[in-house]
Design a protein around this motif. Structure first.
Motif, PDB file in Angstrom:
ATOM      1  N   THR B  36       7.765  59.629  50.643  1.00  0.00           N
ATOM      2  CA  THR B  36       7.122  60.649  49.809  1.00  0.00           C
ATOM      3  C   THR B  36       7.706  60.694  48.396  1.00  0.00           C
ATOM      4  O   THR B  36       7.060  61.182  47.476  1.00  0.00           O
ATOM      5  N   ALA B  37       8.928  60.186  48.242  1.00  0.00           N
ATOM      6  CA  ALA B  37       9.525  60.186  46.903  1.00  0.00           C
ATOM      7  C   ALA B  37       8.710  59.330  45.934  1.00  0.00           C
ATOM      8  O   ALA B  37       8.795  59.500  44.715  1.00  0.00           O
ATOM      9  N   ALA B  38       7.910  58.418  46.489  1.00  0.00           N
ATOM     10  CA  ALA B  38       7.073  57.572  45.635  1.00  0.00           C
ATOM     11  C   ALA B  38       6.068  58.399  44.855  1.00  0.00           C
ATOM     12  O   ALA B  38       5.500  57.955  43.859  1.00  0.00           O
ATOM     13  N   LEU B  39       5.836  59.633  45.312  1.00  0.00           N
ATOM     14  CA  LEU B  39       4.861  60.489  44.638  1.00  0.00           C
ATOM     15  C   LEU B  39       5.426  61.134  43.381  1.00  0.00           C
ATOM     16  O   LEU B  39       4.679  61.756  42.622  1.00  0.00           O
ATOM     17  N   SER B  40       6.740  60.993  43.142  1.00  0.00           N
ATOM     18  CA  SER B  40       7.348  61.816  42.096  1.00  0.00           C
ATOM     19  C   SER B  40       6.726  61.571  40.723  1.00  0.00           C
ATOM     20  O   SER B  40       6.525  62.502  39.955  1.00  0.00           O
ATOM     21  N   GLU B  41       6.402  60.321  40.459  1.00  0.00           N
ATOM     22  CA  GLU B  41       5.810  60.023  39.154  1.00  0.00           C
ATOM     23  C   GLU B  41       4.450  60.713  39.002  1.00  0.00           C
ATOM     24  O   GLU B  41       4.137  61.275  37.955  1.00  0.00           O
ATOM     25  N   ILE B  42       3.663  60.690  40.084  1.00  0.00           N
ATOM     26  CA  ILE B  42       2.337  61.321  40.046  1.00  0.00           C
ATOM     27  C   ILE B  42       2.483  62.841  39.962  1.00  0.00           C
ATOM     28  O   ILE B  42       1.705  63.505  39.292  1.00  0.00           O
ATOM     29  N   VAL B  43       3.478  63.373  40.646  1.00  0.00           N
ATOM     30  CA  VAL B  43       3.720  64.822  40.589  1.00  0.00           C
ATOM     31  C   VAL B  43       3.975  65.249  39.149  1.00  0.00           C
ATOM     32  O   VAL B  43       3.373  66.199  38.648  1.00  0.00           O
ATOM     33  N   ARG B  44       4.863  64.523  38.484  1.00  0.00           N
ATOM     34  CA  ARG B  44       5.190  64.896  37.100  1.00  0.00           C
ATOM     35  C   ARG B  44       3.977  64.774  36.196  1.00  0.00           C
ATOM     36  O   ARG B  44       3.776  65.568  35.282  1.00  0.00           O
ATOM     37  N   GLU B  45       3.158  63.782  36.456  1.00  0.00           N
ATOM     38  CA  GLU B  45       1.988  63.563  35.600  1.00  0.00           C
ATOM     39  C   GLU B  45       0.915  64.635  35.815  1.00  0.00           C
ATOM     40  O   GLU B  45       0.309  65.113  34.861  1.00  0.00           O
ATOM     41  N   LEU B  46       0.685  65.016  37.069  1.00  0.00           N
ATOM     42  CA  LEU B  46      -0.457  65.897  37.356  1.00  0.00           C
ATOM     43  C   LEU B  46      -0.108  67.382  37.466  1.00  0.00           C
ATOM     44  O   LEU B  46      -0.993  68.233  37.442  1.00  0.00           O
ATOM     45  N   ASN B  47       1.181  67.712  37.577  1.00  0.00           N
ATOM     46  CA  ASN B  47       1.548  69.122  37.711  1.00  0.00           C
ATOM     47  C   ASN B  47       1.008  70.024  36.597  1.00  0.00           C
ATOM     48  O   ASN B  47       0.485  71.098  36.890  1.00  0.00           O
ATOM     49  N   PRO B  48       1.114  69.608  35.319  1.00  0.00           N
ATOM     50  CA  PRO B  48       0.598  70.499  34.265  1.00  0.00           C
ATOM     51  C   PRO B  48      -0.899  70.777  34.434  1.00  0.00           C
ATOM     52  O   PRO B  48      -1.341  71.916  34.275  1.00  0.00           O
ATOM     53  N   LEU B  49      -1.658  69.760  34.796  1.00  0.00           N
ATOM     54  CA  LEU B  49      -3.096  69.946  35.017  1.00  0.00           C
ATOM     55  C   LEU B  49      -3.352  70.920  36.170  1.00  0.00           C
ATOM     56  O   LEU B  49      -4.121  71.870  36.043  1.00  0.00           O
ATOM     57  N   LEU B  50      -2.686  70.687  37.300  1.00  0.00           N
ATOM     58  CA  LEU B  50      -2.934  71.508  38.483  1.00  0.00           C
ATOM     59  C   LEU B  50      -2.513  72.956  38.241  1.00  0.00           C
ATOM     60  O   LEU B  50      -3.199  73.896  38.641  1.00  0.00           O
ATOM     61  N   TRP B  51      -1.386  73.105  37.574  1.00  0.00           N
ATOM     62  CA  TRP B  51      -0.909  74.466  37.292  1.00  0.00           C
ATOM     63  C   TRP B  51      -1.932  75.210  36.423  1.00  0.00           C
ATOM     64  O   TRP B  51      -2.230  76.372  36.638  1.00  0.00           O
ATOM     65  N   ARG B  52      -2.512  74.507  35.467  1.00  0.00           N
ATOM     66  CA  ARG B  52      -3.487  75.124  34.575  1.00  0.00           C
ATOM     67  C   ARG B  52      -4.817  75.409  35.290  1.00  0.00           C
ATOM     68  O   ARG B  52      -5.505  76.384  34.977  1.00  0.00           O
ATOM     69  N   VAL B  53      -5.154  74.561  36.224  1.00  0.00           N
ATOM     70  CA  VAL B  53      -6.360  74.837  37.031  1.00  0.00           C
ATOM     71  C   VAL B  53      -6.169  76.162  37.775  1.00  0.00           C
ATOM     72  O   VAL B  53      -7.049  77.021  37.795  1.00  0.00           O
TER      73      VAL B  53
END
Lengths: 161, 205
Positions: B36-53
């Motif tokens: 699951t640690a492989a997701l960390s890059e995607i988490v950092r990239e998409l978190n701002p979008l998801l938080w704003r949604v």
């Protein structure tokens, strides 16, 4: 399939959008530790887990000048609810008293950020469990299914102690 | 058409869409295999979008953070169903929105009547005023953004955080007609650039 949403923006449009993103981040920033919380929460070994959503959080007392501060947090999963009360101790550590509903004598794991090792207790028949002397910071609870149960573990989101 | 030259913000994309897709795809495969640690890059990239949604659905900052976390946890079990980077973005945005609705309903039910109405008021432009902006150019930009029609503000609020290749999937996940998002976005941005250009306080840098 192509549609107009896929049409390229010109670079000035993109520059306005990038700039706007920066302004939104200044005006209404996400919590500074959002990435950290998510990365901690999903760093589980294996992907099988039922998510217990945070459904209620209540804090009583300020913790200042000896007034005891306790927080009660409720997590709801389809199969089970997990409720915890977090109490500050005089030495800066906290005590977690929890219970499972429906009650069951299951293995409850408290995950803490590395390098701390996870702590494991078994809930009693009434579903009650305790972790004492826990350091402040991020934490996450996992409730493991009984050995003869085919169900999956229940995980909570990361929460701050 | 007038060209406004912009001094701040990164121009261009830097990465080809296909590079990104390949990168995200590789992370997905590793994560599906339990890493699951492989997701960390995607988490950092998409978190701002998801938080704003989530914010766009009227949740508080903390509620939004919880919803984003729940969404990523839910993803773990669904990883094997997700076949492409675009499907991933779409799934995450859709789930964030659904989780946000759930939280909104819950707090509406828990709050007393008066409070419930306040709490549930839609908040398309969450957040406060330009006084928080130290940079004068940022203030000018923000002032003009607020003069845009609501539809534009809502769209730009989310789209500003979307990587280019994901515009269409995000539009779809947000329930915006995919065919209209491009022209709408184009019109909104053109209008904004026009207003900036006409502002005497705008240095044009």
């Amino acid at each position: 399939m192509t549609n107009s949403a896929d049409l390229p923006l010109d670079d000035d449009d993109q520059a306005v959008l990038d700039w706007l993103a920066e302004v939104y981040a200044l005006l209404d920033p996400p919590p500074a530790d959002l990435d950290e919380r998510v990365l901690f929460a999903i760093a589980l070994d294996g992907v099988d887990a039922e998510v217990a959503r945070l459904s209620e959080q209540l804090t009583v007392g300020s913790g200042a000048r000896g007034s005891e501060r306790t927080s009660t947090i409720t997590f709801d999963a389809d199969s089970r609810a997990v409720m915890i009360t977090v109490t500050d101790r005089a030495d800066g550590l906290v005590r977690i008293d929890g219970w499972l509903a429906p009650a069951a004598a299951l293995r409850v794991e408290l995950r803490l950020p590395e390098p701390a090792q996870p702590r494991i207790v078994i809930a009693n028949a009434a579903g009650r469990f305790t972790f004492d002397g826990v350091s402040r910071g991020l934490a996450q609870l996992l409730v493991h299914p009984a050995a003869d149960d085919a169900g999956v573990r229940v995980v909570t989101p990361a929460f701050s102690l | 058409m007038t060209v406004v030259t912009l001094g701040s913000g990164k121009s261009g994309t830097g990465h080809a869409a296909t590079d990104r897709a390949a990168r995200v795809g590789a992370c997905l495969v590793r994560a599906t295999n339990g890493e699951t640690a492989a997701l960390s890059e995607i988490v950092r990239e998409l978190n701002p979008l998801l938080w704003r949604v989530a914010r766009g659905e009227g949740l508080t900052a903390e509620e939004s953070a919880d919803v984003v976390q729940t969404t990523w946890l839910e993803l773990l079990r669904r990883l094997h169903e997700i076949r492409s980077p675009q499907a991933l973005t779409s799934w995450l945005v859709t789930t964030t929105r659904r989780e946000a609705w759930r939280v909104r309903e819950l707090s509406r039910r828990q709050a007393p009547d008066g409070a419930a109405q306040l709490e549930s008021a839609p908040d398309p432009d969450p957040g406060p005023s330009e006084r928080l902006l130290a940079d004068e150019r940022d203030q000018v930009l923000w002032r003009h953004v607020q003069r845009l029609p609501e539809r534009c503000r809502k769209l730009l609020h989310v789209v500003a955080h979307v990587a280019r290749p994901d515009y269409a999937v995000v539009a779809e996940a947000l329930g915006m007609p995919v065919g209209s998002i491009g022209p709408t976005r184009g019109r909104c941005l053109a209008k904004l650039r026009e207003m900036l250009q006409a502002d005497p306080g705008w240095s044009g840098l």
